[in-house]
Design a protein around this motif. Sequence first.
Motif, PDB file in Angstrom:
ATOM      1  N   SER A 357     -12.947 -11.953   5.012  1.00  0.00           N
ATOM      2  CA  SER A 357     -14.223 -11.846   5.712  1.00  0.00           C
ATOM      3  C   SER A 357     -14.598 -13.146   6.400  1.00  0.00           C
ATOM      4  CB  SER A 357     -15.316 -11.450   4.716  1.00  0.00           C
ATOM      5  OG  SER A 357     -15.006 -10.208   4.108  1.00  0.00           O
ATOM      6  N   ASP A 422     -18.317   3.295  10.830  1.00  0.00           N
ATOM      7  CA  ASP A 422     -18.937   1.976  10.739  1.00  0.00           C
ATOM      8  C   ASP A 422     -18.530   1.315   9.432  1.00  0.00           C
ATOM      9  OD1 ASP A 422     -20.244   2.253  13.177  1.00  0.00           O
ATOM     10  OD2 ASP A 422     -21.971   3.246  12.260  1.00  0.00           O
ATOM     11  N   HIS A 423     -18.424   0.010   9.471  1.00  0.00           N
ATOM     12  CA  HIS A 423     -17.909  -0.719   8.315  1.00  0.00           C
ATOM     13  C   HIS A 423     -18.590  -2.087   8.228  1.00  0.00           C
ATOM     14  CE1 HIS A 423     -15.058  -1.557   5.142  1.00  0.00           C
ATOM     15  NE2 HIS A 423     -14.636  -2.645   5.749  1.00  0.00           N
ATOM     16  N   VAL A 424     -18.823  -2.532   7.013  1.00  0.00           N
ATOM     17  CA  VAL A 424     -19.424  -3.847   6.785  1.00  0.00           C
ATOM     18  C   VAL A 424     -18.598  -4.562   5.734  1.00  0.00           C
ATOM     19  CG1 VAL A 424     -21.461  -5.137   6.059  1.00  0.00           C
ATOM     20  CG2 VAL A 424     -21.735  -3.010   7.368  1.00  0.00           C
ATOM     21  N   ALA A 444     -22.548 -10.941   5.974  1.00  0.00           N
ATOM     22  CA  ALA A 444     -22.048  -9.614   6.333  1.00  0.00           C
ATOM     23  C   ALA A 444     -21.364  -9.671   7.693  1.00  0.00           C
ATOM     24  CB  ALA A 444     -23.186  -8.593   6.356  1.00  0.00           C
ATOM     25  N   ASN A 446     -20.242  -7.152  10.523  1.00  0.00           N
ATOM     26  CA  ASN A 446     -20.359  -5.781  11.023  1.00  0.00           C
ATOM     27  C   ASN A 446     -19.170  -5.448  11.917  1.00  0.00           C
ATOM     28  OD1 ASN A 446     -22.937  -5.264   9.805  1.00  0.00           O
ATOM     29  ND2 ASN A 446     -23.857  -6.554  11.378  1.00  0.00           N
TER      30      ASN A 446
END
Length: 721
Positions: A357, A422-424, A444, A446
């Motif tokens: 991430s 959609d993904h986080v 986060a 997005n």
Amino acid sequence: MFIKTTKSKGYEYLYLVEEIVENGRKKLVTLERLGRTDLMSPELIQSLKERYVDSRKYNVAKIEQHVKEVLPLIQGKLKAESHSDEDLAPVAGDIDPDMLDDSVPELNYGHLIAKQVWNHILCLPRVLYELQRHQLPNLSYSLNDAGYFLTASKMLAPSSYLGLFNKSEAFLANPIASVNLELLYKALAHLGQFKDQIMQRAYRGVSAHFGFAKPKLLYFDCTNFYFETPYDSKEEFIMDFYAKRSHKLQDEGATSAEVRQHLQSAEFEAEVTKAIEQAEESGQLMRRRGPSKEGRFAQPLIGMALVIDEHGFPLDFELYPGNKSEFGYLRSAVSSIKEKYGISDAFYVADRGLNSSQNLQFIQSNDLGFVVAQKVSQLPPAQYNEMMSQQGWKSIDFSEDRWEVQLFEDVDGVSYRYKVCDHVKVYTEQVKDAAGKMHRQKHAVNCKIIYTYSDKRYRRDMCVIEAMEAKARAAVAAGNYAGNINNGGWRSLLRIRAAVEGNKKDKELLRYVDVDNKKIDQMKAIAGYAALVFAAPKECNLSDDALEISAQKGYKQLVSIEDCFRTAKTTLNLRPVFLKRNDRTKGHCLLCILALMMLKAIQYNLRQANINMSLGKIQTAMNQAMVAALPSVINAGKALYINNSCHYRDYDKERKLTQTAAAQSKCNTRLSTAFVVKAVGLTPLKALETERNIRLKLKVDPRVPLLTAEQLDNLQRLLDQ
């Protein structure tokens, strides 16, 4: 003197000319204008031509006679069939190089092929001349000549730099004939010093030559390779530190006992630890042991992070210590590429090993997009149910582009399907507040996730699972013991009598007793599924459907960067490395990446001519570009050259044969060298050539001697025999 015929405004004119040598170059001088041919009788024209015989054609007979006389003296008989040709030095029969004795020097001219790419596609001479003039004015050799020749040697038959130096006499028009081995190693260090400027100029040259726009897909990956040495940089640093301190104390008059006592003291140990930390911070300790991707755990390693474009040409690379994780080097690559090339609307494509991430947020913070793989076996329950749901799936229309069927590993054009959600991605990091206290902060990212399914992938996954299950059940039936309870692969499907608890010294607790059927069922449930996480760059004008397809296509071509690593390691001998100094190691890696770019440039030119050749075949063709030098009895101190890579006469006729449908993708082996020569703008050699023709066809600078003084002496001794 001889008669020359020219055409002008529809008429033919005769001139009496003579060939002279001026300032080392041959040129024609007009002695008399004889007039128009239509105003002369045919008998007059014929008598003029017979009276003034072309001396150049007269030399043809001498050359043919010379070859017939000299070659049999060397070995065997010469199978020659004389025929005329408009060229100055025509083919004197199909000369078989196998008839030549070992005493005839064979010279490789493949580096002259590479020089055309270096000069006119990568456009590196100017930048190296400027760097040498401003930063290395005291060099006694040309850094550009050394750089191109070292790079060309990687393209031909890569070896160690000592081995290259020892066989440097085996090259025609050798540009480093006056450079010794020490200067060769120094050239490596200087090239490594200017790595950024050289890579930037090389890629810009490739883009300008082939008309590439700014890349939209940037493929990133990391690998590591090993050194052929028993010690890593840290071990050598410690040994050198101890040796220097020991010699210093001995010079100051300390006894052996005093030296030993000092080296074993806690103060010296702390000094060594501090010195190691400083060396690591400054990047001196690059050669370290770590997790090898080739299973070379005993040898020291060094890591390489590489970025290539959608055409397969490298943009940049960075080196990092072999014991460091590759996760942190994506961010430095993003910053470097954006600064050097001003790219602002591209996707970074990487495998799941770099799917962190922090990396993805850094890419987004630079207004760029990303496409990375997501492991479906470790999805949270909500995302797992989302993937397994039958709703939201889409299919791709393969009717317009059949190439997509192969790209997406589909057979019937129907089974491949995908869905976008959609993904986080969330991660936390430790930050310090205003009061100086550390606390955790959540971030986060997005983005979107693409779930894909393919019947072909399902069959492949099921075969793998069944093979793993068979091995696991065989291990249980045999009553085998677990060597490592954390093993992956088929061993991860097994359960032991006591996984963690119990007396580990009891061997029976480590015996395989059962197969984890639940885990096998979970693996079979997700067979055929895969996932990608992607986000569009800030400046993206694609529609949602086009963006989704482009993301999947981009990831499918990630294999191209693996091909680059494979070619660099095997074809170009990136590893093993026999160097110790970091600057020379960087120079060595630069040469391999430049050689890769040049091979790809030749391959691109060949494809434009409908000739498909692998990089390995291009390398073989360049390595087989050989000529044998024979002493000339016509011109003292000169040589004649037999083309060892060409046993045929009519190149154009043979070339047309490969245009048929049956042979379009299979290049004739005999013509490989000629194809490569033509691909870089040079002229293929005939079976027999003079020095003048060699220079004209291979574009050799008149100031560069084709043969060294030692080679000329050897030719003279050969003639004297």
